[in-house]
Scaffold this motif. Structure first.
Motif, PDB file in Angstrom:
ATOM      1  N   VAL A 237      23.784  -4.232  24.881  1.00  0.00           N
ATOM      2  CA  VAL A 237      22.724  -4.201  23.877  1.00  0.00           C
ATOM      3  C   VAL A 237      21.341  -4.439  24.487  1.00  0.00           C
ATOM      4  CG1 VAL A 237      24.229  -5.083  22.054  1.00  0.00           C
ATOM      5  CG2 VAL A 237      22.843  -6.693  23.344  1.00  0.00           C
ATOM      6  N   PHE A 238      21.302  -4.743  25.758  1.00  0.00           N
ATOM      7  CA  PHE A 238      20.024  -5.157  26.343  1.00  0.00           C
ATOM      8  C   PHE A 238      19.249  -3.950  26.850  1.00  0.00           C
ATOM      9  CE2 PHE A 238      23.144  -8.565  27.002  1.00  0.00           C
ATOM     10  CZ  PHE A 238      22.566  -9.515  26.181  1.00  0.00           C
ATOM     11  N   THR A 239      17.911  -4.077  26.784  1.00  0.00           N
ATOM     12  CA  THR A 239      17.059  -2.975  27.222  1.00  0.00           C
ATOM     13  C   THR A 239      16.577  -3.193  28.657  1.00  0.00           C
ATOM     14  OG1 THR A 239      15.317  -4.147  26.038  1.00  0.00           O
ATOM     15  CG2 THR A 239      16.256  -2.213  24.968  1.00  0.00           C
ATOM     16  N   GLU A 240      15.979  -2.153  29.193  1.00  0.00           N
ATOM     17  CA  GLU A 240      15.401  -2.235  30.545  1.00  0.00           C
ATOM     18  C   GLU A 240      14.406  -3.394  30.587  1.00  0.00           C
ATOM     19  OE1 GLU A 240      15.956  -0.652  33.276  1.00  0.00           O
ATOM     20  OE2 GLU A 240      17.185   1.060  32.636  1.00  0.00           O
ATOM     21  N   PRO A 241      14.399  -4.166  31.682  1.00  0.00           N
ATOM     22  CA  PRO A 241      13.475  -5.305  31.742  1.00  0.00           C
ATOM     23  C   PRO A 241      12.023  -4.912  31.425  1.00  0.00           C
ATOM     24  CG  PRO A 241      14.964  -5.317  33.623  1.00  0.00           C
ATOM     25  CD  PRO A 241      15.275  -4.067  32.853  1.00  0.00           C
ATOM     26  N   ASP A 242      11.623  -3.705  31.828  1.00  0.00           N
ATOM     27  CA  ASP A 242      10.230  -3.322  31.604  1.00  0.00           C
ATOM     28  C   ASP A 242      10.049  -2.244  30.547  1.00  0.00           C
ATOM     29  OD1 ASP A 242       8.976  -5.107  33.519  1.00  0.00           O
ATOM     30  OD2 ASP A 242      10.020  -3.915  35.035  1.00  0.00           O
ATOM     31  N   ASP A 243      11.104  -1.932  29.803  1.00  0.00           N
ATOM     32  CA  ASP A 243      10.962  -0.939  28.738  1.00  0.00           C
ATOM     33  C   ASP A 243      11.904  -1.267  27.584  1.00  0.00           C
ATOM     34  OD1 ASP A 243      10.714   1.169  27.028  1.00  0.00           O
ATOM     35  OD2 ASP A 243      11.192   2.736  28.496  1.00  0.00           O
ATOM     36  N   PRO A 244      11.376  -1.979  26.571  1.00  0.00           N
ATOM     37  CA  PRO A 244      12.235  -2.404  25.463  1.00  0.00           C
ATOM     38  C   PRO A 244      12.665  -1.271  24.550  1.00  0.00           C
ATOM     39  CG  PRO A 244      10.000  -3.311  25.226  1.00  0.00           C
ATOM     40  CD  PRO A 244      10.012  -2.521  26.488  1.00  0.00           C
ATOM     41  N   THR A 245      12.277  -0.017  24.854  1.00  0.00           N
ATOM     42  CA  THR A 245      12.748   1.091  24.023  1.00  0.00           C
ATOM     43  C   THR A 245      13.941   1.804  24.656  1.00  0.00           C
ATOM     44  OG1 THR A 245      11.351   2.815  25.000  1.00  0.00           O
ATOM     45  CG2 THR A 245      10.363   1.472  23.242  1.00  0.00           C
ATOM     46  N   MET A 246      14.325   1.389  25.867  1.00  0.00           N
ATOM     47  CA  MET A 246      15.429   2.065  26.564  1.00  0.00           C
ATOM     48  C   MET A 246      16.558   1.086  26.861  1.00  0.00           C
ATOM     49  SD  MET A 246      14.979   5.274  27.134  1.00  0.00           S
ATOM     50  CE  MET A 246      15.940   5.706  28.578  1.00  0.00           C
ATOM     51  N   LEU A 247      17.776   1.439  26.440  1.00  0.00           N
ATOM     52  CA  LEU A 247      18.928   0.603  26.801  1.00  0.00           C
ATOM     53  C   LEU A 247      19.076   0.587  28.314  1.00  0.00           C
ATOM     54  CD1 LEU A 247      21.924   1.428  24.437  1.00  0.00           C
ATOM     55  CD2 LEU A 247      20.614  -0.692  24.554  1.00  0.00           C
ATOM     56  N   CYS A 248      19.513  -0.541  28.819  1.00  0.00           N
ATOM     57  CA  CYS A 248      19.707  -0.670  30.264  1.00  0.00           C
ATOM     58  C   CYS A 248      21.131  -0.211  30.603  1.00  0.00           C
ATOM     59  CB  CYS A 248      19.495  -2.125  30.663  1.00  0.00           C
ATOM     60  SG  CYS A 248      19.521  -2.387  32.432  1.00  0.00           S
ATOM     61  N   ASN A 249      21.261   0.954  31.181  1.00  0.00           N
ATOM     62  CA  ASN A 249      22.566   1.480  31.593  1.00  0.00           C
ATOM     63  C   ASN A 249      22.683   1.391  33.104  1.00  0.00           C
ATOM     64  OD1 ASN A 249      23.961   2.801  29.189  1.00  0.00           O
ATOM     65  ND2 ASN A 249      21.905   3.674  29.008  1.00  0.00           N
ATOM     66  N   ARG A 250      23.659   0.635  33.576  1.00  0.00           N
ATOM     67  CA  ARG A 250      23.910   0.601  35.019  1.00  0.00           C
ATOM     68  C   ARG A 250      25.379   0.924  35.224  1.00  0.00           C
ATOM     69  NH1 ARG A 250      19.307   0.357  34.612  1.00  0.00           N
ATOM     70  NH2 ARG A 250      17.776  -1.091  35.482  1.00  0.00           N
ATOM     71  N   GLU A 251      25.675   1.680  36.277  1.00  0.00           N
ATOM     72  CA  GLU A 251      27.088   1.958  36.550  1.00  0.00           C
ATOM     73  C   GLU A 251      27.341   2.014  38.038  1.00  0.00           C
ATOM     74  OE1 GLU A 251      27.131   5.868  34.382  1.00  0.00           O
ATOM     75  OE2 GLU A 251      27.908   6.609  36.296  1.00  0.00           O
ATOM     76  N   THR A 252      28.594   1.900  38.391  1.00  0.00           N
ATOM     77  CA  THR A 252      28.962   2.050  39.790  1.00  0.00           C
ATOM     78  C   THR A 252      30.367   2.623  39.830  1.00  0.00           C
ATOM     79  OG1 THR A 252      28.899   0.936  41.933  1.00  0.00           O
ATOM     80  CG2 THR A 252      30.069  -0.201  40.200  1.00  0.00           C
ATOM     81  N   THR A 253      30.728   3.235  40.964  1.00  0.00           N
ATOM     82  CA  THR A 253      32.087   3.747  41.117  1.00  0.00           C
ATOM     83  C   THR A 253      32.739   2.971  42.258  1.00  0.00           C
ATOM     84  OG1 THR A 253      31.414   5.911  40.345  1.00  0.00           O
ATOM     85  CG2 THR A 253      33.467   5.815  41.573  1.00  0.00           C
ATOM     86  N   TYR A 254      33.933   2.448  41.985  1.00  0.00           N
ATOM     87  CA  TYR A 254      34.639   1.682  43.014  1.00  0.00           C
ATOM     88  C   TYR A 254      36.073   2.184  43.079  1.00  0.00           C
ATOM     89  CZ  TYR A 254      36.843  -2.256  45.412  1.00  0.00           C
ATOM     90  OH  TYR A 254      37.567  -3.027  46.284  1.00  0.00           O
ATOM     91  N   LYS A 255      36.490   2.630  44.232  1.00  0.00           N
ATOM     92  CA  LYS A 255      37.826   3.212  44.441  1.00  0.00           C
ATOM     93  C   LYS A 255      38.144   4.250  43.363  1.00  0.00           C
ATOM     94  CE  LYS A 255      39.962  -0.595  47.013  1.00  0.00           C
ATOM     95  NZ  LYS A 255      40.984  -1.656  46.984  1.00  0.00           N
TER      96      LYS A 255
END
Lengths: 118, 89, 505
Positions: C409-427
């Motif tokens: 539910v959290f937004t980008e630290p510097d843009d409260p109009t954009m959800l913060c999406n982070r992803e990574t691929t592991y194995k």
């Protein structure tokens, strides 16, 4: 980095696609439309045509937003894993390259009724 | 400057203790909030057994503070006579 | 107070020495490494365990004496609360939502901390540390028990309290706190101390127990104030133990610094995410509020945390990596989470509600830079949907963070109009995160987090997406325990009983 442990530490991922009874997870969110608190989690068979994902669960889920009726679905700009991407509406999720737990984002320039004025 | 603080429950037992802390720490600022009293001081706060006993009118073991203590901040040093809270900065 | 002070006795320092250090012994037929097999594998170097000392110099005899006194005071108030229909003296039954979250998510954390400290009390090789950890283990189980006991009185009258143990194990939002404690308990003894003793107790519990409990007093709930402050008086000791332990690690060997810093970075962020729920309790769930989450953060986060990190700078410690991102989130997090809790309220064992106009004015005064701009328009639209007879429910369920397990539910630290999406691929598997902080924690030890039981994916693995079956499994009564406060049985009963209590009808 390996886990700090007293011996070799290897784990099994909990959410592998094999555990979802022939289905997969897809995450979809609509950029700058934060009436929806988080990206939607949708669980579907990989053979589902992309059009069915949109016409079925997605349209129903976005309908509470005042912009929903104004979406021109042919002009939505999509991102997959944060990269620009163009779906084939008639192809399946699998044929569209939408893997298990992939995140799709919809961008609809000009639709911003609940967003703060810039 | 860093602020150290101690917070105590607001009740009859702590009233004289808070008075004693104010007497021993002229720079302390007392904040009264619902059900609690928070005492801030710049860098250091000293709580003395002797002053508490004078205010309380009876013998007092500094460890009795545990009963009405809510929270504190700073490095703690306690012996029989004093409890000190201090930031080293 | 009827506590007698002895005529002549050992001074505190001598007594501490006799009743801690002198209880230890040098082993002769097993090596110390055999007796304490877990103190080295984390890489911490300890040369002299006797350098660790409890600054309160609390010994077991004094511990029992003062804890017994605390219990007597606690139960006197609990009895009075029960006898005096204390459940009708609260401001408004909306307040109970905060208690339900506390009981389902926080009290089980106390029990987990009990287990953890019982374990590390055995695993640490120094006597002073062992004694302090044993006391803390007993404290923590006392907290779990007194909290459950204090809230059991509400269970006689209101919904949502009846199955907190099922909620603890099975419902989605409690997994946030549970994964925090599981992560700590699955770590070595030193990392556990940083996780609970330092980050949770020192940096974070002040925010939970102090302003929130003072808020409980404001809302007429003396039972909760009493368990809260009674627990927090132990926390003062725990915080001191945590701080002492970190100083001990840093003073023992300069090689310990980078390890300790990494743990501080990790556990600050994990603790900050758990506090997200507390921010909604403070800003939205107390009908009468003492201070906002932002104001509490200024005092206990910025001022107190800042003082602590300035103090630790002499060892080379810097503020935690996520510190700046945390500051940027403060004016947003309670609103973002409460909007989530409202739209997913069909799946919560507590009620939520649309803030009244008066509440929104308060939020706007406390959050002048963010509330009217970003959050009031959303609440107003939700209000319109409810007035039209189509109250807003989001059946999309939520993407969860693989690390903190909160919905994203959290937004980008510097843009409260954009959800913060982070992803990574592991194995070959994809993983999603709510923030850089959570992704960093994952990438440091991925094997640990790929096993996470994430409640939303689990619903599709275990109940095949059947929400009714899921509700039965978590002991959540649909239309009883969940949904909007307006029109709930809790609201009806509170108003009716309070009316009976204040009139002769």
């Amino acid at each position: 980095m390996p886990v700090t442990a007293i011996k070799e530490y290897v784990a099994v991922p909990r959410d592998q696609v094999a555990n979802f009874h022939g289905k997969q997870l897809v995450y979809v969110s609509w950029d700058r439309h934060l009436l929806f608190a988080a990206p939607f989690l949708i669980c579907l068979p990989p053979e589902t045509p992309f059009r069915e994902l949109v016409e079925g669960p997605l349209k129903a889920l976005v309908s509470p937003d005042p912009d929903a009726a104004a979406i021109d679905w042919q002009r939505v700009e999509w991102l997959k894993s944060n990269q620009p991407w163009t779906p084939d509406f008639d192809a399946s999720l699998a044929a569209n390259g939408i893997g298990h737990k992939d995140q799709l984002r919809m961008c609809t320039a000009g639709l911003n009724s609940l967003a703060p004025a810039a | 400057m860093s602020t150290v603080f101690i917070a105590l429950q607001a009740n009859e037992e702590t009233r004289p203790i808070i008075d004693a802390i104010e007497l021993d720490n002229p720079k302390a600022v007392v904040h009264r909030q619902p059900a609690m009293v928070k005492i801030d001081a710049p860098d250091e706060l000293v709580i003395r057994k002797q002053t508490i006993e004078e205010q309380l009118g009876r013998a007092f073991d500094l460890q009795e503070l545990q009963i009405n203590l809510i929270t504190l901040s700073g490095n703690v040093d306690e012996d029989d006579e004093t409890l000190t809270l201090r930031w080293n900065s | 107070m009827d506590m007698k002070v002895d005529k002549k006795k050992l001074n505190l320092k001598d007594k501490y020495k006799l009743l801690t250090r002198d209880l230890g012994w040098e082993p002769s037929y097993h090596s110390k490494d055999e007796i304490y097999p877990y103190v080295k594998y984390e890489g911490l170097k300890v040369h002299d365990w006797d350098k660790w000392e409890d600054p309160f110099r609390l010994t077991m005899d004094a511990y029992w004496k003062y804890q017994a006194e605390k219990e007597r005071k606690f139960y006197a108030i609990i009895d009075a609360h029960t006898q005096n229909n204390g459940h009708l003296n609260i401001t408004d039954a909306r307040y109970l939502t905060a208690l339900k979250i506390f009981l389902q998510a926080i009290s089980p954390g106390e029990y987990a901390a009990h287990r953890g400290f019982a374990r590390v009390g055995r695993e640490f090789a120094g006597v002073g540390t062992q004694v302090a950890c044993q006391m803390q283990a007993i404290d923590e189980i006392r907290h779990a028990q007194t909290q459950i006991h204090a809230m059991s009185n509400y269970n006689r009258y209101y919904n949502g309290f009846h199955a907190f143990a099922d909620a603890r194990d099975r419902i989605w939002y409690t997994s946030v706190a549970r994964s925090f404690f599981d992560d700590a308990m699955a770590a070595g003894p030193f990392e556990f101390m940083i996780a609970i003793g330092f980050s949770f107790e020192y940096v974070l519990t002040n925010l939970l127990f102090v302003p929130f409990m003072s808020g409980a007093a404001y809302n007429g709930d003396m039972a909760t104030v009493t368990f809260g402050f009674s627990a927090q008086s132990d926390e003062a000791r725990h915080m001191t133990l945590g701080l002492e332990c970190i100083k001990f690690m840093l003073e023992q060997d300069p090689d310990n610094l980078p390890i300790v810093q990494e743990w501080i970075d990790k556990w600050f962020w994990r603790g900050f995410r758990v506090l997200g729920l507390v921010s909604t309790m403070m800003d939205y769930m107390l009908p009468k509020r003492v201070m906002s989450w932002r104001e509490a953060w200024e005092i206990y986060g910025v001022e107190n945390g800042g003082a602590l990190f300035r103090d630790l700078a002499r060892y080379g410690i810097r503020p935690p990596k996520g510190w700046d991102d945390a500051e940027k989130a403060i004016d947003h997090m309670s609103h973002q989470l409460m909007l989530g809790l409202y739209q997913w309220s069909f799946g919560t064992a507590f009620h939520s509600w649309i803030p009244s106009d008066e509440d929104m004015d308060w939020l706007s005064a406390k959050y002048p830079a963010t509330f009217d701009k970003h959050y009031r328009p959303r609440w107003n639209h939700i209000k319109k949907l409810a007035a039209a007879g189509t109250p807003y429910k989001n059946f999309g369920l939520a993407k969860l963070c693989q690390c903190c397990q909160l919905p994203i539910v959290f937004t980008e630290p510097d843009d409260p109009t954009m959800l913060c999406n982070r992803e990574t691929t592991y194995k070959g598997e994809k993983y999603h995160f709510c923030s850089d902080g959570c992704r960093d924690v994952f990438e440091r030890e991925p094997e640990k987090y790929i096993q996470a039981w994430l409640p939303m994916p689990a619903l599709f693995q275990e109940q095949q997406g059947d929400i009714g079956a899921w509700m039965a499994w978590v002991s959540l009564g649909d239309g009883v325990d969940n949904g909007d406060y307006a029109g709930s049985a809790d609201q009806r009963n509170f108003q009716q009983w309070r009316g009976l209590a204040t009139s002769n009808q």
